[in-house]
Design a protein around this motif. Structure first.
Motif, PDB file in Angstrom:
ATOM      1  N   CYS A 126       0.879  -1.173   0.000  1.00 51.70           N
ATOM      2  CA  CYS A 126       0.000   0.000   0.000  1.00 51.70           C
ATOM      3  C   CYS A 126       0.911   1.216   0.000  1.00 51.70           C
ATOM      4  O   CYS A 126       1.537   1.529   1.007  1.00 51.70           O
ATOM      5  N   GLU A 179      -3.693   1.103  -6.408  1.00 48.38           N
ATOM      6  CA  GLU A 179      -2.698   0.137  -6.868  1.00 48.38           C
ATOM      7  C   GLU A 179      -2.582   0.287  -8.384  1.00 48.38           C
ATOM      8  O   GLU A 179      -3.490   0.824  -9.042  1.00 48.38           O
ATOM      9  N   TRP A 180      -1.468  -0.209  -8.929  1.00 46.25           N
ATOM     10  CA  TRP A 180      -1.180  -0.046 -10.346  1.00 46.25           C
ATOM     11  C   TRP A 180      -1.059  -1.400 -11.045  1.00 46.25           C
ATOM     12  O   TRP A 180      -0.556  -2.363 -10.470  1.00 46.25           O
ATOM     13  N   HIS A 183      -3.370  -6.427  -8.366  1.00 51.31           N
ATOM     14  CA  HIS A 183      -2.125  -6.485  -7.590  1.00 51.31           C
ATOM     15  C   HIS A 183      -2.175  -7.682  -6.653  1.00 51.31           C
ATOM     16  O   HIS A 183      -3.256  -8.087  -6.209  1.00 51.31           O
ATOM     17  N   MET A 200      -2.292  -6.366  -0.708  1.00 53.80           N
ATOM     18  CA  MET A 200      -3.231  -5.313  -0.349  1.00 53.80           C
ATOM     19  C   MET A 200      -3.099  -5.006   1.139  1.00 53.80           C
ATOM     20  O   MET A 200      -2.595  -5.839   1.913  1.00 53.80           O
TER      21      MET A 200
END
Length: 230
Positions: free
Chosen positions: A2, A104-105, A160, A163
């Motif tokens: 994160c 997130e990417w 992703h 988390m």
């Protein structure tokens, strides 16, 4: 992991969700909170829940240099009880970090596309955190914190593999209680979020820069030209 989140709730909502006394802290919406910035966290060192400001990036009390905080923005839930940087805080100094949503990417067509993750039914997330108090030889003091992360649930996994750990209100008392100190009591709280608790959608790549901070960063762009061209 994160590495970016936002908080845009009203103070009375935050006080109600975390059962806080009225706070004198000024709260304004922040849409792109990044590591090394100051963030809000709820702790209960003396039993009563209090809201305070913490540097994001935990600095262990024994650290010689505050720069260690650049490497400790997240702590892995699987090993947090045994890692030297975190084990004392895990035992004695735990906190909850209010969060309206996190980012997130995912790499798509050679572009890292950001996604916003928000709660589907709760007013906000309560992220599991740890905090520390650090002082250097000159007497300068810093209160700092880290966010715990674990394996992504099925809501987050398509984007992703990790988390933040999201705690439920029924777990707040146990997590914040400094008298609760064993891994047998605490580790079960760091469970994977149930399916359906988190929703997500693509957002503007403007969120990539921590210097950007406005409500447009959390808008759903799934129907926009910007997203269709990625």
């Amino acid at each position: 992991m994160c590495g970016r989140f936002y908080l845009d709730v009203m103070m009375d909502e935050l006080e109600g969700y975390f059962s806080l006394e009225a706070s004198t802290i000024s709260l304004k919406p922040r849409y792109n909170i990044a590591p090394s910035q100051d963030i809000l966290a709820v702790a209960a060192p003396n039993g009563a829940r209090v809201l305070g400001g913490f540097h994001w990036g935990l600095i262990p009390f024994w650290a010689k240099d505050e720069k260690i905080g650049y490497k400790t923005i997240n702590a892995r839930a699987e090993t947090v009880h045994s890692k030297p940087a975190y084990r004392a805080a895990f035992k004695y100094r735990r906190c909850l970090i209010p969060c309206s949503g996190f980012f997130e990417w995912k790499k798509e067509n050679n572009i890292k596309q950001p996604y916003c993750f928000r709660p589907t039914s709760q007013p906000m997330f309560a992220l599991a955190g740890l905090y520390e108090h650090w002082q250097d030889q000159s007497g300068r003091e810093i209160d700092s914190c880290t966010i715990l992360v674990g394996e992504a649930n099925q809501d987050v996994a398509p984007i992703h593999d990790r988390m933040p750990i999201i705690l439920q209100p029924e777990d707040f008392d146990c997590w914040l209680d400094p008298q609760v100190q064993t891994k047998e009591q605490l580790l079960p709280l760091l469970r994977q979020s149930a399916p359906g608790e988190v929703d997500h959608y693509p957002v503007s790549r403007a969120v990539n820069s921590p210097g950007n901070d406005n409500a447009d960063l959390i808008k759903d762009i799934s129907n926009s030209d910007q997203f269709r061209l990625t």
